[in-house]
Design a protein around this motif. Sequence first.
Motif, mmCIF file in Angstrom:
data_model
loop_
_atom_site.group_PDB
_atom_site.id
_atom_site.type_symbol
_atom_site.label_atom_id
_atom_site.label_comp_id
_atom_site.label_asym_id
_atom_site.label_seq_id
_atom_site.Cartn_x
_atom_site.Cartn_y
_atom_site.Cartn_z
ATOM 1 N N MET A 1 16.861 2.897 70.489
ATOM 2 C CA MET A 1 18.079 3.097 70.333
ATOM 3 C C MET A 1 18.627 4.491 70.638
ATOM 4 O O MET A 1 18.070 5.514 70.195
ATOM 5 C CB MET A 1 18.599 2.676 68.726
ATOM 6 C CG MET A 1 20.159 2.883 68.768
ATOM 7 S SD MET A 1 20.839 2.832 67.114
ATOM 8 C CE MET A 1 21.659 4.302 66.913
ATOM 9 N N THR A 3 21.962 6.998 71.182
ATOM 10 C CA THR A 3 23.574 7.083 70.817
ATOM 11 C C THR A 3 23.928 8.177 71.790
ATOM 12 O O THR A 3 25.051 7.893 72.223
ATOM 13 C CB THR A 3 23.845 7.412 69.358
ATOM 14 O OG1 THR A 3 23.104 8.603 68.901
ATOM 15 C CG2 THR A 3 23.523 6.445 68.436
ATOM 16 N N MET A 29 26.464 6.661 62.111
ATOM 17 C CA MET A 29 25.328 5.696 62.429
ATOM 18 C C MET A 29 25.314 4.504 61.395
ATOM 19 O O MET A 29 25.058 4.961 60.180
ATOM 20 C CB MET A 29 23.928 6.410 62.580
ATOM 21 C CG MET A 29 22.609 5.637 62.969
ATOM 22 S SD MET A 29 21.251 6.750 63.109
ATOM 23 C CE MET A 29 21.894 7.891 64.410
ATOM 24 N N TRP A 32 21.806 -0.150 59.250
ATOM 25 C CA TRP A 32 21.014 -1.255 59.723
ATOM 26 C C TRP A 32 20.296 -0.430 60.968
ATOM 27 O O TRP A 32 19.236 -0.977 61.453
ATOM 28 C CB TRP A 32 21.631 -2.283 60.178
ATOM 29 C CG TRP A 32 22.655 -2.251 61.063
ATOM 30 C CD1 TRP A 32 23.720 -2.170 61.074
ATOM 31 C CD2 TRP A 32 22.406 -2.396 62.480
ATOM 32 N NE1 TRP A 32 24.682 -2.400 62.176
ATOM 33 C CE2 TRP A 32 23.911 -2.333 62.971
ATOM 34 C CE3 TRP A 32 21.332 -2.480 63.395
ATOM 35 C CZ2 TRP A 32 24.026 -2.104 64.684
ATOM 36 C CZ3 TRP A 32 21.763 -2.554 64.897
ATOM 37 C CH2 TRP A 32 23.072 -2.386 65.393
ATOM 38 N N SER A 33 20.789 0.372 61.952
ATOM 39 C CA SER A 33 20.188 0.873 62.867
ATOM 40 C C SER A 33 19.906 2.175 62.789
ATOM 41 O O SER A 33 19.358 2.975 63.853
ATOM 42 C CB SER A 33 21.516 0.909 64.029
ATOM 43 O OG SER A 33 22.450 1.782 63.833
ATOM 44 N N SER A 34 19.673 2.816 61.686
ATOM 45 C CA SER A 34 19.397 4.231 61.503
ATOM 46 C C SER A 34 17.839 4.289 61.624
ATOM 47 O O SER A 34 17.019 3.449 61.867
ATOM 48 C CB SER A 34 19.673 4.936 60.019
ATOM 49 O OG SER A 34 18.919 4.185 59.112
ATOM 50 N N HIS A 35 17.440 5.601 62.000
ATOM 51 C CA HIS A 35 15.820 6.004 62.102
ATOM 52 C C HIS A 35 15.552 6.753 60.884
ATOM 53 O O HIS A 35 16.302 7.356 59.979
ATOM 54 C CB HIS A 35 15.702 6.810 63.220
ATOM 55 C CG HIS A 35 16.713 7.793 63.366
ATOM 56 N ND1 HIS A 35 16.590 8.972 62.693
ATOM 57 C CD2 HIS A 35 17.606 7.889 64.262
ATOM 58 C CE1 HIS A 35 17.512 10.032 63.065
ATOM 59 N NE2 HIS A 35 18.309 9.263 64.018
ATOM 60 N N TYR A 52 14.591 11.066 67.721
ATOM 61 C CA TYR A 52 14.759 9.855 67.511
ATOM 62 C C TYR A 52 16.078 8.947 68.482
ATOM 63 O O TYR A 52 15.901 8.161 69.165
ATOM 64 C CB TYR A 52 15.116 9.269 65.959
ATOM 65 C CG TYR A 52 13.741 9.358 65.330
ATOM 66 C CD1 TYR A 52 12.851 8.624 65.384
ATOM 67 C CD2 TYR A 52 13.634 10.534 64.316
ATOM 68 C CE1 TYR A 52 11.520 8.702 64.862
ATOM 69 C CE2 TYR A 52 12.307 10.699 63.654
ATOM 70 C CZ TYR A 52 11.335 9.677 63.993
ATOM 71 O OH TYR A 52 10.176 10.081 63.173
ATOM 72 N N CYS A 53 17.255 9.626 68.209
ATOM 73 C CA CYS A 53 18.342 8.986 68.736
ATOM 74 C C CYS A 53 18.989 9.823 69.781
ATOM 75 O O CYS A 53 20.066 9.082 70.501
ATOM 76 C CB CYS A 53 19.415 8.593 67.795
ATOM 77 S SG CYS A 53 20.365 9.988 66.853
#
Length: 69
Positions: A1, A3, A29, A32-35, A52-53
Amino acid sequence: MSTSSTIELAAADLNDQGGVFCPSPKAHMPLWSSHPKVYLDVARTGEARCPYCGTVYRLKAGEVVAHGH
């Protein structure tokens, strides 16, 4: 993912070490879509990118980080 957004920060938004953690509530963020949580040293260069994002955390223009050592 990815952003790929930029979050502008005030010096007061940084922790005592001059950084922030990503994911951050400022990045909006969804949980459910966090790292995994990662520390980013913003004070050193004025900005840092999450590996990560891709979110960039940048000090707002004119903000100064006080180093109370």
